[in-house]
Design a protein around this motif. Structure first.
Motif, PDB file in Angstrom:
ATOM      1  N   LEU A 108      65.738 -22.076  51.952  1.00  0.00           N
ATOM      2  CA  LEU A 108      65.645 -20.861  52.773  1.00  0.00           C
ATOM      3  C   LEU A 108      64.472 -21.013  53.740  1.00  0.00           C
ATOM      4  N   CYS A 109      64.654 -20.511  54.969  1.00  0.00           N
ATOM      5  CA  CYS A 109      63.488 -20.325  55.828  1.00  0.00           C
ATOM      6  C   CYS A 109      62.550 -19.411  55.058  1.00  0.00           C
ATOM      7  N   GLU A 110      61.291 -19.818  54.867  1.00  0.00           N
ATOM      8  CA  GLU A 110      60.401 -19.034  54.003  1.00  0.00           C
ATOM      9  C   GLU A 110      59.941 -17.742  54.669  1.00  0.00           C
ATOM     10  N   TYR A 111      60.308 -17.551  55.933  1.00  0.00           N
ATOM     11  CA  TYR A 111      59.993 -16.311  56.640  1.00  0.00           C
ATOM     12  C   TYR A 111      61.200 -15.377  56.670  1.00  0.00           C
ATOM     13  N   CYS A 112      62.263 -15.774  57.377  1.00  0.00           N
ATOM     14  CA  CYS A 112      63.398 -14.854  57.577  1.00  0.00           C
ATOM     15  C   CYS A 112      64.495 -15.016  56.537  1.00  0.00           C
ATOM     16  N   HIS A 113      64.334 -15.978  55.616  1.00  0.00           N
ATOM     17  CA  HIS A 113      65.290 -16.215  54.532  1.00  0.00           C
ATOM     18  C   HIS A 113      66.696 -16.560  55.011  1.00  0.00           C
ATOM     19  N   ALA A 152      60.665 -23.637  57.583  1.00  0.00           N
ATOM     20  CA  ALA A 152      60.869 -22.563  58.560  1.00  0.00           C
ATOM     21  C   ALA A 152      62.024 -22.925  59.489  1.00  0.00           C
ATOM     22  N   CYS A 153      62.845 -21.921  59.791  1.00  0.00           N
ATOM     23  CA  CYS A 153      63.908 -22.167  60.758  1.00  0.00           C
ATOM     24  C   CYS A 153      63.259 -22.396  62.131  1.00  0.00           C
ATOM     25  N   PHE A 154      64.027 -22.955  63.021  1.00  0.00           N
ATOM     26  CA  PHE A 154      63.503 -23.302  64.334  1.00  0.00           C
ATOM     27  C   PHE A 154      62.900 -22.071  65.029  1.00  0.00           C
ATOM     28  N   HIS A 155      63.623 -20.952  64.966  1.00  0.00           N
ATOM     29  CA  HIS A 155      63.155 -19.745  65.649  1.00  0.00           C
ATOM     30  C   HIS A 155      61.827 -19.234  65.077  1.00  0.00           C
ATOM     31  N   CYS A 156      61.754 -19.114  63.764  1.00  0.00           N
ATOM     32  CA  CYS A 156      60.513 -18.623  63.150  1.00  0.00           C
ATOM     33  C   CYS A 156      59.343 -19.554  63.460  1.00  0.00           C
ATOM     34  N   ASN A 157      59.585 -20.860  63.382  1.00  0.00           N
ATOM     35  CA  ASN A 157      58.504 -21.809  63.641  1.00  0.00           C
ATOM     36  C   ASN A 157      58.033 -21.710  65.089  1.00  0.00           C
TER      37      ASN A 157
END
Ligand SMILES: [Zn+2]
Length: 150
Positions: free
Chosen positions: A20-25, A57-62
């Motif tokens: 999971l993206c650790e921010y937006c899951h 992290a997904c690309f967007h969150c990063n």
């Protein structure tokens, strides 16, 4: 990102995050682009490639997080720390809305992170809606609100 993180260390970060993206899951399995490895303390600020300084992290969150470690809480206007997956529990700062479409922030850290990383932008809501239809969202271990807030 200047540093080169060894492949086996990247894999350990993926496994710890359960993909999971650790921010937006968002779940990496359903994405077309592999997720990135985020430095919690940015390299430019002296952060290392150590396991405890890394997060999936997904690309967007990063990209939105970039070199930031703090952001503005939209409710109070105060600068607060961003959500840090090594120091914070996701479920203490966020919960899924009853319908699973929105991440509802519960704290100042949650609000600032939700706003900066654009957790509830239109495009991602559409993806979540499609994922809910095929029963692969929200992530099984995540908290979901019992009653709507609004
Ligand atoms: Zn994300």
């Amino acid at each position: 990102m200047a540093s080169k993180i060894p492949a086996n260390l990247q894999e350990d970060v993926r496994l710890r995050a359960k993909f999971l993206c650790e921010y937006c899951h968002a779940h990496e399995i359903w994405q077309h682009i592999p997720f990135t490895i985020d430095h919690l303390i940015p390299v430019i600020a002296g952060g290392t490639d150590g396991f405890d300084n890394l997060a999936l992290a997904c690309f967007h969150c990063n990209r939105r997080k970039s070199d930031r470690q703090s952001a503005i809480d939209p409710l109070t206007g105060e600068t607060v720390l961003l959500f840090n997956p090594r120091q914070h529990q996701w479920s203490e700062h966020f919960v899924w809305s009853v319908d699973g479409l929105l991440i509802v922030p519960l704290t100042a850290v949650g609000r600032a992170t939700c706003e900066l990383l654009e957790f509830n932008r239109e495009r991602v809501i559409r993806i979540r809606r499609a994922d809910i239809e095929v029963k692969r969202h929200p992530p099984a271990d995540d908290p979901i609100q019992l009653t709507p807030t609004e």
